[in-house]
Design a protein around this motif. Structure first.
Motif, short mmCIF file in Angstrom:
data_model
loop_
_atom_site.label_atom_id
_atom_site.label_comp_id
_atom_site.label_asym_id
_atom_site.label_seq_id
_atom_site.Cartn_x
_atom_site.Cartn_y
_atom_site.Cartn_z
N VAL A 289 -53.30 9.37 -9.13
CA VAL A 289 -54.19 9.35 -7.97
C VAL A 289 -54.07 8.00 -7.27
CG1 VAL A 289 -55.81 10.99 -8.90
CG2 VAL A 289 -56.09 8.56 -9.41
N GLY A 290 -54.39 8.02 -5.97
CA GLY A 290 -54.35 6.78 -5.22
C GLY A 290 -55.70 6.56 -4.57
N PRO A 291 -55.86 5.46 -3.88
CA PRO A 291 -57.12 5.17 -3.22
C PRO A 291 -57.49 6.30 -2.26
CG PRO A 291 -55.53 3.37 -2.93
CD PRO A 291 -54.83 4.46 -3.63
N GLY A 292 -58.72 6.76 -2.31
CA GLY A 292 -59.17 7.81 -1.40
C GLY A 292 -58.59 9.17 -1.74
N ARG A 293 -57.81 9.23 -2.85
CA ARG A 293 -57.18 10.49 -3.26
C ARG A 293 -57.52 10.72 -4.71
NH1 ARG A 293 -56.31 13.81 0.33
NH2 ARG A 293 -55.08 13.17 2.10
N THR A 294 -58.77 10.95 -5.00
CA THR A 294 -59.22 11.01 -6.37
C THR A 294 -59.69 12.43 -6.67
OG1 THR A 294 -60.00 8.77 -6.08
CG2 THR A 294 -60.77 9.92 -8.02
N THR A 295 -59.31 12.93 -7.86
CA THR A 295 -59.83 14.24 -8.24
C THR A 295 -61.23 14.07 -8.81
OG1 THR A 295 -58.99 14.10 -10.49
CG2 THR A 295 -57.50 15.02 -8.84
N LEU A 296 -61.91 15.17 -8.96
CA LEU A 296 -63.29 15.12 -9.44
C LEU A 296 -63.37 14.49 -10.83
CD1 LEU A 296 -66.19 15.81 -8.79
CD2 LEU A 296 -65.80 18.12 -9.69
N GLN A 297 -62.39 14.82 -11.68
CA GLN A 297 -62.39 14.27 -13.04
C GLN A 297 -62.33 12.75 -13.00
OE1 GLN A 297 -62.77 16.22 -15.62
NE2 GLN A 297 -62.70 18.02 -14.31
N ILE A 298 -61.41 12.24 -12.17
CA ILE A 298 -61.23 10.79 -12.09
C ILE A 298 -62.49 10.15 -11.51
CG2 ILE A 298 -59.74 8.95 -11.24
CD1 ILE A 298 -57.96 10.70 -12.70
N ALA A 299 -63.06 10.81 -10.52
CA ALA A 299 -64.28 10.29 -9.92
C ALA A 299 -65.38 10.15 -10.98
CB ALA A 299 -64.74 11.21 -8.78
N LEU A 300 -65.43 11.14 -11.87
CA LEU A 300 -66.42 11.11 -12.94
C LEU A 300 -66.20 9.91 -13.86
CD1 LEU A 300 -67.11 14.69 -14.39
CD2 LEU A 300 -68.75 13.00 -13.57
N VAL A 301 -64.94 9.74 -14.25
CA VAL A 301 -64.61 8.63 -15.16
C VAL A 301 -64.96 7.30 -14.49
CG1 VAL A 301 -62.75 7.42 -16.34
CG2 VAL A 301 -62.85 9.92 -16.37
N ASN A 302 -64.56 7.16 -13.22
CA ASN A 302 -64.86 5.93 -12.48
C ASN A 302 -66.36 5.67 -12.45
OD1 ASN A 302 -62.20 5.56 -12.01
ND2 ASN A 302 -62.23 6.37 -9.91
N TYR A 303 -67.11 6.73 -12.17
CA TYR A 303 -68.56 6.60 -12.05
C TYR A 303 -69.17 6.18 -13.38
CZ TYR A 303 -73.34 7.84 -10.66
OH TYR A 303 -74.67 7.81 -10.35
N LEU A 304 -68.62 6.82 -14.47
CA LEU A 304 -69.17 6.56 -15.80
C LEU A 304 -68.99 5.11 -16.24
CD1 LEU A 304 -68.28 9.73 -17.89
CD2 LEU A 304 -70.52 8.62 -17.76
N GLU A 305 -68.00 4.46 -15.64
CA GLU A 305 -67.74 3.07 -16.03
C GLU A 305 -68.97 2.19 -15.76
OE1 GLU A 305 -63.84 0.35 -15.39
OE2 GLU A 305 -63.76 2.40 -14.64
N TRP A 306 -69.71 2.47 -14.71
CA TRP A 306 -70.85 1.62 -14.31
C TRP A 306 -72.19 2.32 -14.44
CZ3 TRP A 306 -68.93 -2.93 -14.34
CH2 TRP A 306 -67.60 -3.13 -13.92
N ASN A 307 -72.21 3.64 -14.52
CA ASN A 307 -73.49 4.36 -14.52
C ASN A 307 -73.54 5.35 -15.66
OD1 ASN A 307 -74.08 3.57 -11.50
ND2 ASN A 307 -72.05 4.52 -11.56
N LEU A 308 -74.73 5.60 -16.12
CA LEU A 308 -74.91 6.67 -17.10
C LEU A 308 -76.21 7.38 -16.76
CD1 LEU A 308 -73.51 7.89 -19.56
CD2 LEU A 308 -75.07 6.56 -20.99
N ASP A 309 -76.15 8.14 -15.65
CA ASP A 309 -77.37 8.85 -15.26
C ASP A 309 -77.11 10.34 -15.13
OD1 ASP A 309 -76.10 9.28 -12.85
OD2 ASP A 309 -77.03 7.52 -11.90
N GLY A 310 -78.11 11.05 -14.69
CA GLY A 310 -78.04 12.51 -14.63
C GLY A 310 -77.02 13.04 -13.64
#
Ligand SMILES: Nc1ncnc2c1ncn2[C@@H]1O[C@H](COP(=O)(O)OP(=O)(O)OP(=O)(O)O)[C@@H](O)[C@H]1O
Ligand SMILES: [Mg+2]
Lengths: 357, 268
Positions: free
Chosen positions: B217-238
């Protein structure tokens, strides 16, 4: 429409194995020929070569005088009946039957009327909207027949069409196929390994063995005068007795006993006397005496409904089988093993086949 | 052990295994409705807010769209390549057929992360050679996902072709149909369930891929899975649980439908 089929020196090899070995056969217009033989003798391969599903290694196939050896199945105008019926599972009965007509680009109305007639002929008009899986085996068989015949093929090729049906249905379908075949006058090659089936349906029987034709003749000829020990055995002749013709009309068995066979000519060396089991006569000692009777003991008896089959051993050690019609009324149905009997073979029941090497 | 005893033991084992598989899913769906600020038990009340948050998060929205587009493309491409390939593999007779078959199925047995790394390296090589960018572009992602789906399509379609009755094709030919007509009117309809199953399964397998995509994936070209992993790096919410729940629904529905067409077990 219907036409002749000619096979000229057909050969098919699989690796080093020759499945069909120089088959030459002429089927006149309107005739039903049965290819008969044991499993693996090349019947299906031969039929599939005529259908165009198996390439021939040598020889040629003529349909109506036209050489079709190198033509694909679609260009041969044949009707093929598969052992498994091979109905299109996703099409209704009517669509199955219509398929071949659609391939011929006939007008819609004509297709409809011909499909209706074809289904009527096999008494399946009421089932035209059903899917194949909603039909019984016999009904599927009739759809496959209708589908093959509706295109008015030059030749009908049937590979063991009755082998998946129960005994009663097999009898009915056999009559039905024969009747339709005769009515349409369509040249037909019918593959079977069942001698009864071949005898009762065919105009002519071709007995095959190991890729070759062993005997080719009318049902009466093949049944009544088998040309070889193999054909005799295949047609249910259980008594095959080696010996020599000693003098005019006198056959000397290997065990020393003699049987009178009118017309037998001496000097042929060792030969085999073939006697059908149902022609061997059994009588009790003291009852009517016949010439040339042998003393024998019953070794085993097998009840077969209409008849009882006996294994007999003569005092001189000869083994024979006899089949005796079950008495309609009175008397014991079966003779018990151990019983002593007289055995006689009517002279006209005797037939010679060559000894095989 | 008695027959009933065996059956009970068998039932208990199956039940335990099933619980292990299903329990995490149930928990995720459950916590996606918790009102807690970070993911934790017990629930301090219930809410639908996380779903609204997920929808408002650009990374998830874009990721979802990219994932769906990629999965649709991978599905179409794997069918376009996989069905003809299966026909060739099952019906064809050519030297090296088994080797080609093994090669085409190989991606199934290579760990996803290894496959992803290999693809990434290959893309870099191609870039060096042709002087175009591949890694990090949508093109590269689409190629990768097609490769992810292809073995499954070939597996499902080949299995169905191999068990299909050849005689129906011969019957069609004897009735006057040429090879293409036989294919269109008889062969393809006969394996239609497997094709539908392969399409749905291709979609799912692409949609849930993480390991291969992560390299590509590249910038602005992220799949949902990758987006989840990225998000999880800084957040752990609902939000994470809400997104996961949506995914579970989509994948579950696709698998249920495809299983109706062809037993997925056929593919293994
Ligand atoms: N595709 C093939 N490859 C190799 N050998 C084959 C092939 N098809 C048939 N054979 C062999 O050719 C021989 C003849 O087979 P065929 O199917 O014609 O027999 P058949 O007379 O129809 O027998 P059955 O009564 O069992 O149907 C058999 O020994 C068979 O093993
Ligand atoms: Mg056969």
């Amino acid at each position: 429409m219907s036409t002749t089929v000619a096979l000229r020196s057909l050969i098919k090899r699989y690796g080093g194995f020759t499945a069909v070995d120089d088959i030459t056969l002429d089927v006149p217009e309107g005739q039903l020929v049965a290819l008969l033989g044991p499993s693996g003798c090349g019947k299906t391969t031969t039929l599939r070569m005529v259908g165009g599903f198996v390439e021939t290694d040598a020889g040629s196939i003529l349909i109506g005088g036209r050489d079709v050896t190198r033509l694909p199945p679609a260009k041969r105008n044949i009707g093929f009946g598969f052992q498994s019926y091979a109905l299109f599972p996703h099409m209704s009965v009517a669509q199955n039957v219509a398929f071949g007509l659609e391939m011929r680009r006939l007008p819609r109305a004509e297709i409809a009327s011909r499909v209706a007639r074809a289904l009527d002929r096999v008494r399946l008009s009421a089932m035209s909207d059903r899917l194949p899986k909603q039909l019984s085996g016999g009904q599927q068989q009739r759809v496959s027949l209708a589908r093959a015949l509706v295109i008015e093929p030059s030749v009908l090729l049937l590979d063991e069409p009755l082998s998946n049906l129960d005994a009663q249905l097999r009898g009915e379908m056999k009559l039905e196929i024969r009747q339709i075949q005769k009515a349409m006058g369509i040249t037909t090659i019918f593959v079977t390994h069942d001698q009864d089936e071949a005898l009762s349906i065919a105009d002519r029987i071709v007995v095959m063995r190991a890729g070759r034709i062993e005997q080719d003749g009318s049902p009466e000829a093949v049944f009544g005068a088998p040309r070889s020990r193999f054909v005799a055995e295949f047609m249910g002749v259980t008594n095959l007795l080696p010996g020599t013709v000693e003098g005019p009309g006198l056959f000397r068995l290997a065990d020393g006993n003699a049987i009178r066979v009118p017309g037998a000519v001496a000097g042929r060396g060792t030969t085999v006397l073939a006697i059908r089991p149902e022609r061997v006569r059994i009588s009790f000692p003291g009852a009517d005496t016949e010439p040339d009777m042998l003393d024998a003991e019953i070794e085993a008896a097998t009840y077969r409904g209409l008849s009882v089959e006996y294994r007999l051993r003569t005092t001189s050690g000869l083994c024979l089988t006899a089949r005796r019609a079950t008495p309609a009324t009175g008397g014991p149905v079966m003779l018990e093993p151990g019983a002593r009997v007289h055995v006689a073979v009517p002279p006209d029941a005797c037939h010679f086949v060559p000894v095989e090497l | 052990m008695s027959r009933a005893g065996i059956r009970r033991t068998y039932g208990a084992i199956s039940g335990t295994v099933l619980a292990f598989i299903v329990l995490p899913l149930v928990v995720i769906v459950w916590v996606s409705f918790f009102a807690n600020r970070i993911l934790a038990f017990p629930a301090h009340g219930y809410t639908l807010d996380w779903y609204a948050r997920a929808l408002d998060t650009d990374a998830f929205r874009d990721g979802f769209i990219t994932s769906v587009q990629t999965a649709l493309f991978a599905t179409a491409a794997s069918l376009a390549l996989g069905v003809p390939a299966s026909l060739g593999l099952v019906r064809g007779r050519f030297p090296g057929r088994d080797a080609v078959q093994a090669l085409l199925l190989a991606p199934m047995v290579v760990p996803g992360i290894v496959g992803g790394a290999a693809l990434f390296i290959a893309f870099i090589e191609v870039e060096a050679l042709l002087d175009i960018q591949v890694a990090g572009t949508i093109g590269g992602l689409l190629v990768a996902h097609t490769l992810i789906a292809l073995p499954w399509t070939i597996r499902l379609v080949s299995a169905s072709l191999a068990s299909a009755d050849r005689a129906i094709e011969e019957a069609a030919a004897s009735l006057g149909a040429g090879p293409l007509t036989v294919l269109r009117r008889v062969t393809l309809p006969a394996i239609r369930p497997a094709i539908v199953a392969a399409a749905l399964f291709s979609f799912v397998i692409s949609f849930i891929d993480l390991e291969k995509s992560i390299f590509l994936v590249g910038p602005g070209r992220t799949t949902l899975q990758i987006a989840l992993v990225n998000y999880l790096e800084w957040n752990l919410d609902g939000t994470v649980a809400a997104v996961a729940t949506v995914q579970i629904l989509i994948v579950g529905a696709a698998l249920l439908v495809s299983d109706r067409y062809a037993r997925l077990a056929q593919a293994f």
